[in-house]
Design a protein around this motif. Structure first.
Motif, mmCIF file in Angstrom:
data_model
loop_
_atom_site.group_PDB
_atom_site.id
_atom_site.type_symbol
_atom_site.label_atom_id
_atom_site.label_comp_id
_atom_site.label_asym_id
_atom_site.label_seq_id
_atom_site.Cartn_x
_atom_site.Cartn_y
_atom_site.Cartn_z
ATOM 1 N N VAL A 1 33.671 -15.367 -13.442
ATOM 2 C CA VAL A 1 32.493 -14.645 -12.959
ATOM 3 C C VAL A 1 32.671 -14.074 -11.560
ATOM 4 O O VAL A 1 31.889 -13.239 -11.134
ATOM 5 N N ASP A 2 33.679 -14.505 -10.821
ATOM 6 C CA ASP A 2 33.868 -13.966 -9.476
ATOM 7 C C ASP A 2 35.321 -14.089 -9.069
ATOM 8 O O ASP A 2 36.053 -14.974 -9.525
ATOM 9 N N LEU A 3 35.720 -13.174 -8.190
ATOM 10 C CA LEU A 3 37.045 -13.172 -7.591
ATOM 11 C C LEU A 3 36.838 -12.973 -6.096
ATOM 12 O O LEU A 3 36.187 -12.020 -5.679
ATOM 13 N N ALA A 4 37.382 -13.890 -5.296
ATOM 14 C CA ALA A 4 37.158 -13.854 -3.850
ATOM 15 C C ALA A 4 38.476 -13.682 -3.110
ATOM 16 O O ALA A 4 39.538 -14.127 -3.564
ATOM 17 N N ILE A 5 38.380 -13.055 -1.939
ATOM 18 C CA ILE A 5 39.527 -12.835 -1.070
ATOM 19 C C ILE A 5 39.458 -13.821 0.087
ATOM 20 O O ILE A 5 38.429 -13.938 0.762
ATOM 21 N N ALA A 314 31.946 -8.934 -13.527
ATOM 22 C CA ALA A 314 32.040 -8.571 -12.115
ATOM 23 C C ALA A 314 33.078 -7.481 -11.917
ATOM 24 O O ALA A 314 34.034 -7.354 -12.691
ATOM 25 N N VAL A 315 32.888 -6.710 -10.872
ATOM 26 C CA VAL A 315 33.847 -5.712 -10.401
ATOM 27 C C VAL A 315 34.149 -6.092 -8.956
ATOM 28 O O VAL A 315 33.249 -6.115 -8.119
ATOM 29 N N ARG A 316 35.408 -6.398 -8.658
ATOM 30 C CA ARG A 316 35.746 -6.981 -7.370
ATOM 31 C C ARG A 316 37.012 -6.373 -6.778
ATOM 32 O O ARG A 316 37.901 -5.918 -7.506
ATOM 33 N N ASN A 317 37.090 -6.380 -5.446
ATOM 34 C CA ASN A 317 38.332 -6.037 -4.761
ATOM 35 C C ASN A 317 39.249 -7.249 -4.726
ATOM 36 O O ASN A 317 38.797 -8.379 -4.530
ATOM 37 N N GLY A 318 40.545 -6.995 -4.884
ATOM 38 C CA GLY A 318 41.535 -8.027 -4.680
ATOM 39 C C GLY A 318 42.061 -7.985 -3.259
ATOM 40 O O GLY A 318 41.669 -7.117 -2.458
ATOM 41 N N PRO A 319 42.970 -8.884 -2.898
ATOM 42 C CA PRO A 319 43.532 -8.878 -1.550
ATOM 43 C C PRO A 319 44.264 -7.582 -1.207
ATOM 44 O O PRO A 319 44.421 -7.251 -0.032
ATOM 45 N N ASP A 320 44.706 -6.850 -2.243
ATOM 46 C CA ASP A 320 45.419 -5.591 -2.038
ATOM 47 C C ASP A 320 44.477 -4.401 -1.926
ATOM 48 O O ASP A 320 44.930 -3.259 -1.801
ATOM 49 N N GLY A 321 43.156 -4.617 -1.969
ATOM 50 C CA GLY A 321 42.203 -3.519 -1.903
ATOM 51 C C GLY A 321 41.969 -2.835 -3.225
ATOM 52 O O GLY A 321 41.066 -2.003 -3.341
ATOM 53 N N GLU A 322 42.788 -3.159 -4.234
ATOM 54 C CA GLU A 322 42.589 -2.573 -5.552
ATOM 55 C C GLU A 322 41.359 -3.201 -6.210
ATOM 56 O O GLU A 322 40.831 -4.220 -5.756
#
Length: 339
Positions: A1-5, A314-322
């Motif tokens: 449900v979530d991806l965090a940096i 969810a729609v999330r940014n990864g550590p690479d900004g993608e």
């Protein structure tokens, strides 16, 4: 449900509704369970572990979940320099939930270093107790607090919060409330380049809405904003007994229930390097339809990018900004160029 940096960390931290947080290293393919809240929560409907964020120094994580009675907990966990979670989680904030849905779920640190916590109106349908239009209630609001490492005093109130002194423009409100008039703000995001805040607020039965807060003299960080629920659903008048105060912040985009979906599951601003044409666009999707769009407010462009996702959570940014797209079935997809 979530991806965090986590700042300074190339790994992904993935929150699962059942209560697990997984650290995934894309360079090695290694996955490690770093937090287990399964005894404290359960995945049922809109309940469970719902959101994850890291402090700006990367040395603490914050989770948003509902407990086994359905009440919201925001907890703090220490994080070691290697990304492992240490010690036991401690409560920062506990909010009683009157119904089983509309819990919100996100947590996010703003560029001001404060923690933003969006909470839904408490559930049921039609905001029956009219909590969202009442800023003395934490429900139906976006909270803004300054968390501490002291379990006995887990947060402070930022001095420029609108209700820090008790009233704002003659209105009474809870000191934690930064904005109100939201129904179920499932996901929020701060644009890393502009500090703009984007809010994906799930609608009732007609309209989904996206709200945008741009830092300016009119709306600096500490100002009170009313997004209109439940006087309005999106741009449509809804509960006639809720007064229109005349100073509502209108959504920048709404879409009707139907082919486009029924539950907005944004939010991310594209700041990657592989899709230059999308730079600065707000990328959002819908849980029901599985469609994903790219919104550019400057040009008025709102392009359908993809469809066919199943349970887009969810729609999330990864550590690479993608931009990464999370599905309820367990898959995470990266947005890439066609061809």
């Amino acid at each position: 449900v979530d991806l965090a940096i986590r700042p300074g960390d190339a790994a992904w931290y993935v929150a699962e509704q059942g209560g697990l947080v997984i650290r995934y290293d894309p360079s090695t393919g290694e996955s490690v369970e770093v937090l287990d809240l399964t005894a404290s929560t359960s995945a049922s409907g809109e309940r469970g572990l719902l959101g994850l964020a890291f402090a700006p120094d990367g040395l603490a994580a914050y989770v948003n979940f509902t407990d086994n009675d359905g009440d919201t907990h925001v907890q703090r966990i220490d994080v070691a320099t290697d990304g492992s979670f240490t010690g036991s989680p401690t409560d920062v904030l506990v909010v009683e939930q009157p119904y089983g849905n509309h819990n919100g779920g996100a947590v996010a640190f703003g560029p001001d270093g404060f923690l933003y916590i969006p909470l839904g109106d408490g559930g049921s349908a039609n905001d029956p107790e009219r909590r969202a239009s009442d800023p003395t209630s934490l429900l139906g609001s976006i909270l803004r607090i300054a968390p501490t490492a002291d379990p006995a005093n887990p947060y402070e109130i930022p001095a420029d919060n609108p209700f820090a002194a008790g009233q704002f423009n003659g209105i009474d409100g809870a000191p934690e409330v930064w904005a109100w008039g939201v129904r179920n703000p499932w996901r929020i995001t701060f644009d890393s380049a502009t500090a703009d805040l984007w809010i994906a607020d799930v609608g009732q039965n007609r309209l989904e809405e996206i709200n945008w807060v741009q830092p300016s003299a009119d709306h600096p960080a500490g100002y009170g904003l009313n997004f209109g629920w439940s006087a309005f659903e999106g741009t449509d008048r809804f509960n006639d007994d809720v007064e229109d105060p005349g100073n509502l912040v209108a959504p920048v985009l709404t879409y009707q229930h139907g082919d486009d979906g029924c539950s907005v599951s944004g939010a991310a601003v594209y700041r990657g390097t592989t899709l230059a044409s999308l730079t600065g666009d707000f990328i959002y999707g819908d849980y029901c339809s599985g469609r994903v769009w790219s919104l550019d407010l400057a040009s008025g462009r709102n392009d359908l990018l993809l469809e066919g996702f199943d349970g887009l959570t969810a729609v999330r940014n990864g550590p690479d900004g993608e931009v990464y797209l999370l599905q309820a079935g367990g898959s995470i997809s990266r947005l890439v160029a066609a061809g």
